[in-house]
Design a protein around this motif. Structure first.
Motif, PDB file in Angstrom:
ATOM      1  N   ALA A  18       0.841  -1.193   0.000  1.00 53.57           N
ATOM      2  CA  ALA A  18       0.000   0.000   0.000  1.00 53.57           C
ATOM      3  C   ALA A  18       0.876   1.243   0.000  1.00 53.57           C
ATOM      4  O   ALA A  18       1.902   1.299   0.680  1.00 53.57           O
ATOM      5  CB  ALA A  18      -0.915   0.008   1.219  1.00 53.57           C
ATOM      6  N   GLU A  19       0.448   2.256  -0.726  1.00 47.61           N
ATOM      7  CA  GLU A  19       1.110   3.560  -0.695  1.00 47.61           C
ATOM      8  C   GLU A  19       0.388   4.532   0.223  1.00 47.61           C
ATOM      9  O   GLU A  19       0.872   5.620   0.473  1.00 47.61           O
ATOM     10  CB  GLU A  19       1.199   4.135  -2.109  1.00 47.61           C
ATOM     11  CG  GLU A  19       2.025   3.281  -3.067  1.00 47.61           C
ATOM     12  CD  GLU A  19       3.493   3.219  -2.665  1.00 47.61           C
ATOM     13  OE1 GLU A  19       4.189   4.240  -2.816  1.00 47.61           O
ATOM     14  OE2 GLU A  19       3.928   2.145  -2.171  1.00 47.61           O
ATOM     15  N   ARG A  20      -0.775   4.128   0.714  1.00 46.18           N
ATOM     16  CA  ARG A  20      -1.543   4.930   1.667  1.00 46.18           C
ATOM     17  C   ARG A  20      -2.439   3.981   2.452  1.00 46.18           C
ATOM     18  O   ARG A  20      -2.652   2.834   2.037  1.00 46.18           O
ATOM     19  CB  ARG A  20      -2.407   5.975   0.942  1.00 46.18           C
ATOM     20  CG  ARG A  20      -3.381   5.366  -0.069  1.00 46.18           C
ATOM     21  CD  ARG A  20      -4.349   6.382  -0.618  1.00 46.18           C
ATOM     22  NE  ARG A  20      -5.199   5.852  -1.664  1.00 46.18           N
ATOM     23  CZ  ARG A  20      -6.281   5.097  -1.475  1.00 46.18           C
ATOM     24  NH1 ARG A  20      -6.631   4.753  -0.243  1.00 46.18           N
ATOM     25  NH2 ARG A  20      -7.005   4.680  -2.498  1.00 46.18           N
ATOM     26  N   PRO A  21      -2.963   4.416   3.622  1.00 50.56           N
ATOM     27  CA  PRO A  21      -3.876   3.536   4.354  1.00 50.56           C
ATOM     28  C   PRO A  21      -5.121   3.197   3.544  1.00 50.56           C
ATOM     29  O   PRO A  21      -5.567   3.986   2.699  1.00 50.56           O
ATOM     30  CB  PRO A  21      -4.239   4.368   5.600  1.00 50.56           C
ATOM     31  CG  PRO A  21      -3.123   5.349   5.746  1.00 50.56           C
ATOM     32  CD  PRO A  21      -2.667   5.663   4.349  1.00 50.56           C
ATOM     33  N   TYR A  22      -5.654   2.018   3.801  1.00 49.84           N
ATOM     34  CA  TYR A  22      -6.879   1.524   3.161  1.00 49.84           C
ATOM     35  C   TYR A  22      -6.696   1.307   1.661  1.00 49.84           C
ATOM     36  O   TYR A  22      -7.617   1.464   0.870  1.00 49.84           O
ATOM     37  CB  TYR A  22      -8.071   2.452   3.453  1.00 49.84           C
ATOM     38  CG  TYR A  22      -8.169   2.788   4.920  1.00 49.84           C
ATOM     39  CD1 TYR A  22      -8.364   1.789   5.866  1.00 49.84           C
ATOM     40  CD2 TYR A  22      -8.029   4.097   5.369  1.00 49.84           C
ATOM     41  CE1 TYR A  22      -8.420   2.086   7.218  1.00 49.84           C
ATOM     42  CE2 TYR A  22      -8.085   4.404   6.719  1.00 49.84           C
ATOM     43  CZ  TYR A  22      -8.276   3.384   7.629  1.00 49.84           C
ATOM     44  OH  TYR A  22      -8.320   3.683   8.970  1.00 49.84           O
ATOM     45  N   ALA A  23      -5.492   0.951   1.295  1.00 52.08           N
ATOM     46  CA  ALA A  23      -5.168   0.509  -0.060  1.00 52.08           C
ATOM     47  C   ALA A  23      -4.367  -0.778   0.095  1.00 52.08           C
ATOM     48  O   ALA A  23      -4.250  -1.336   1.186  1.00 52.08           O
ATOM     49  CB  ALA A  23      -4.389   1.582  -0.807  1.00 52.08           C
ATOM     50  N   GLY A  24      -3.829  -1.294  -0.989  1.00 54.77           N
ATOM     51  CA  GLY A  24      -3.068  -2.527  -0.905  1.00 54.77           C
ATOM     52  C   GLY A  24      -3.925  -3.712  -0.494  1.00 54.77           C
ATOM     53  O   GLY A  24      -5.148  -3.718  -0.667  1.00 54.77           O
ATOM     54  N   ASN A  25      -3.276  -4.720   0.072  1.00 57.70           N
ATOM     55  CA  ASN A  25      -3.948  -5.968   0.431  1.00 57.70           C
ATOM     56  C   ASN A  25      -3.998  -6.086   1.951  1.00 57.70           C
ATOM     57  O   ASN A  25      -2.973  -6.072   2.622  1.00 57.70           O
ATOM     58  CB  ASN A  25      -3.204  -7.166  -0.165  1.00 57.70           C
ATOM     59  CG  ASN A  25      -4.088  -8.393  -0.287  1.00 57.70           C
ATOM     60  OD1 ASN A  25      -5.172  -8.449   0.289  1.00 57.70           O
ATOM     61  ND2 ASN A  25      -3.643  -9.377  -1.042  1.00 57.70           N
ATOM     62  N   GLN A  26      -5.215  -6.238   2.486  1.00 56.83           N
ATOM     63  CA  GLN A  26      -5.383  -6.349   3.936  1.00 56.83           C
ATOM     64  C   GLN A  26      -4.844  -7.684   4.433  1.00 56.83           C
ATOM     65  O   GLN A  26      -5.002  -8.715   3.804  1.00 56.83           O
ATOM     66  CB  GLN A  26      -6.859  -6.249   4.327  1.00 56.83           C
ATOM     67  CG  GLN A  26      -7.604  -5.073   3.731  1.00 56.83           C
ATOM     68  CD  GLN A  26      -8.520  -5.499   2.620  1.00 56.83           C
ATOM     69  OE1 GLN A  26      -8.105  -6.198   1.699  1.00 56.83           O
ATOM     70  NE2 GLN A  26      -9.773  -5.082   2.685  1.00 56.83           N
ATOM     71  N   LEU A  27      -4.252  -7.642   5.620  1.00 53.25           N
ATOM     72  CA  LEU A  27      -3.776  -8.843   6.276  1.00 53.25           C
ATOM     73  C   LEU A  27      -4.069  -8.737   7.763  1.00 53.25           C
ATOM     74  O   LEU A  27      -3.784  -7.710   8.385  1.00 53.25           O
ATOM     75  CB  LEU A  27      -2.268  -9.012   6.078  1.00 53.25           C
ATOM     76  CG  LEU A  27      -1.624 -10.174   6.840  1.00 53.25           C
ATOM     77  CD1 LEU A  27      -2.007 -11.504   6.227  1.00 53.25           C
ATOM     78  CD2 LEU A  27      -0.109 -10.015   6.905  1.00 53.25           C
ATOM     79  N   ALA A  28      -4.635  -9.797   8.339  1.00 50.92           N
ATOM     80  CA  ALA A  28      -4.782  -9.905   9.787  1.00 50.92           C
ATOM     81  C   ALA A  28      -3.684 -10.823  10.308  1.00 50.92           C
ATOM     82  O   ALA A  28      -3.466 -11.913   9.774  1.00 50.92           O
ATOM     83  CB  ALA A  28      -6.154 -10.458  10.158  1.00 50.92           C
ATOM     84  N   VAL A  29      -2.972 -10.354  11.338  1.00 51.73           N
ATOM     85  CA  VAL A  29      -1.891 -11.116  11.956  1.00 51.73           C
ATOM     86  C   VAL A  29      -2.263 -11.361  13.416  1.00 51.73           C
ATOM     87  O   VAL A  29      -2.398 -10.418  14.191  1.00 51.73           O
ATOM     88  CB  VAL A  29      -0.550 -10.367  11.874  1.00 51.73           C
ATOM     89  CG1 VAL A  29       0.569 -11.209  12.489  1.00 51.73           C
ATOM     90  CG2 VAL A  29      -0.219 -10.006  10.433  1.00 51.73           C
ATOM     91  N   VAL A  30      -2.428 -12.630  13.785  1.00 50.28           N
ATOM     92  CA  VAL A  30      -2.768 -13.011  15.157  1.00 50.28           C
ATOM     93  C   VAL A  30      -1.499 -13.522  15.824  1.00 50.28           C
ATOM     94  O   VAL A  30      -0.846 -14.446  15.318  1.00 50.28           O
ATOM     95  CB  VAL A  30      -3.859 -14.098  15.177  1.00 50.28           C
ATOM     96  CG1 VAL A  30      -4.177 -14.508  16.620  1.00 50.28           C
ATOM     97  CG2 VAL A  30      -5.118 -13.605  14.475  1.00 50.28           C
ATOM     98  N   THR A  31      -1.136 -12.922  16.956  1.00 47.55           N
ATOM     99  CA  THR A  31       0.056 -13.354  17.677  1.00 47.55           C
ATOM    100  C   THR A  31      -0.334 -14.212  18.883  1.00 47.55           C
ATOM    101  O   THR A  31      -1.521 -14.373  19.187  1.00 47.55           O
ATOM    102  CB  THR A  31       0.886 -12.146  18.128  1.00 47.55           C
ATOM    103  OG1 THR A  31       0.111 -11.335  19.010  1.00 47.55           O
ATOM    104  CG2 THR A  31       1.303 -11.292  16.920  1.00 47.55           C
ATOM    105  N   HIS A  32       0.690 -14.796  19.548  1.00 47.18           N
ATOM    106  CA  HIS A  32       0.459 -15.670  20.705  1.00 47.18           C
ATOM    107  C   HIS A  32      -0.508 -16.805  20.329  1.00 47.18           C
ATOM    108  O   HIS A  32      -1.447 -17.119  21.049  1.00 47.18           O
ATOM    109  CB  HIS A  32      -0.087 -14.888  21.902  1.00 47.18           C
ATOM    110  CG  HIS A  32       0.791 -13.760  22.336  1.00 47.18           C
ATOM    111  ND1 HIS A  32       0.778 -12.525  21.712  1.00 47.18           N
ATOM    112  CD2 HIS A  32       1.717 -13.686  23.321  1.00 47.18           C
ATOM    113  CE1 HIS A  32       1.652 -11.734  22.299  1.00 47.18           C
ATOM    114  NE2 HIS A  32       2.249 -12.411  23.275  1.00 47.18           N
TER     115      HIS A  32
END
Length: 300
Positions: A18-32
């Protein structure tokens, strides 16, 4: 559990390529994620409903890598590009802050290091070196055109339609124009004869005509996950394309440094960086892009 005040699984949503927020490809990262079962991970990925959701285990493993698993809304997969970059960014910011060393992800395809590169005139770019990509079978234009709803004449003949593989497989389809790229839509029923021949229903399309003159290629990527989905930015597809372009030199030069635009049909414009060349006779492909954080929270 729902209704509990205990919050033990932080998650972060980042926009990758993404070159700005709310562009590109969304990803959710869950830790622990150590205590999450396979079934629960799949349910969370389905709930998030992004192209992919990743799960990071707590402690680094013996070789210094962080164990990471990648799920689409439908299944676990071995390799995907924007989850690699986005997950590495979250690990660097949240799990190993302050480290300047590469972030190493232990994936089903092996360990993948991610580096972060800052230029004086640009924002920081995260890069991963692609695992070895192997080329597979080629395919005639007619059945692919039928599955995409375009004419066979919309498909280039200077390089083939070809299956490429690194953990997962996708078909690379060269198109003649941006207009042809815009008209494409994957029909799974029409694609079924190709599936029976062993071709994957993951299709990466590219053309040399672009929305912006500073970019080199425009692409789209369709895949099957409870029906047809489109990716706004595709890192593994770019890795496949890099290996493909080294094998089929339709662009000038023995080494490539490309800006690839994607996601315009989805109103999520994306920019993927691609470097490809050969060192001592071995193809080397790297994929890069920006990572922008947008949301953080806890799973209940």
């Amino acid at each position: 559990m729902l209704g509990s005040t205990a919050m033990t699984h932080p998650f972060h949503i980042v926009d990758v390529f993404a070159e700005r927020p709310y562009a590109g490809n969304q990803l959710a990262v869950v830790t622990h994620a150590d205590d999450l079962s396979d079934e629960t991970m799949q349910q969370i990925a389905t709930e998030m409903n992004f192209s992919e959701t990743t799960f990071v285990y707590n402690a680094p493993e013996r070789d210094g890598g962080h164990r990471v698993r990648i799920f689409t809304p439908a299944r676990e997969i071995a390799f995907a590009g924007h989850p690699i970059l986005g997950t590495a960014w979250v690990i660097r910011e949240q799990i190993a802050p302050g480290s300047s060393a590469p972030v190493r992800l232990n994936l089903a395809v092996g360990q993948v290091p991610v580096t972060f590169e800052a230029a004086a005139d640009e924002a920081e770019t995260a890069w991963f070196r692609a695992p070895q990509v192997t080329s597979g079978a080629t395919c005639d234009r007619e059945p692919v055109a039928a599955a995409l709803g375009i004419s066979p004449d919309d498909i280039e003949t200077t390089s083939p339609i070809q299956q490429m593989t690194a953990g997962i497989s996708a078909m690379i389809v060269p198109l003649r124009s941006l207009d042809a790229l815009r008209r494409c839509k994957l029909d799974l029923d029409a694609f079924a004869p190709l599936t029976r021949q062993g071709f994957p229903s993951l299709v990466y399309l590219f053309c040399r005509e672009t929305h912006h003159a500073r970019n080199d290629l425009c692409v789209r990527f369709f895949f099957e996950a409870h029906g047809v989905r489109e990716d706004p930015a595709t890192g593994n597809g770019a890795a496949f394309l890099g290996a493909y372009l080294l094998q089929h030199p339709i662009l000038p030069g023995s080494s490539l440094s490309l800006r690839i635009e994607q996601g315009y049909e989805m109103n999520r414009p994306s920019l993927v960086r691609l470097r490809a060349g050969t060192a001592d006779g071995t193809p080397e492909v790297s994929v890069g892009g920006r990572v922008i954080p947008v949301i953080k929270g806890e799973l209940l």
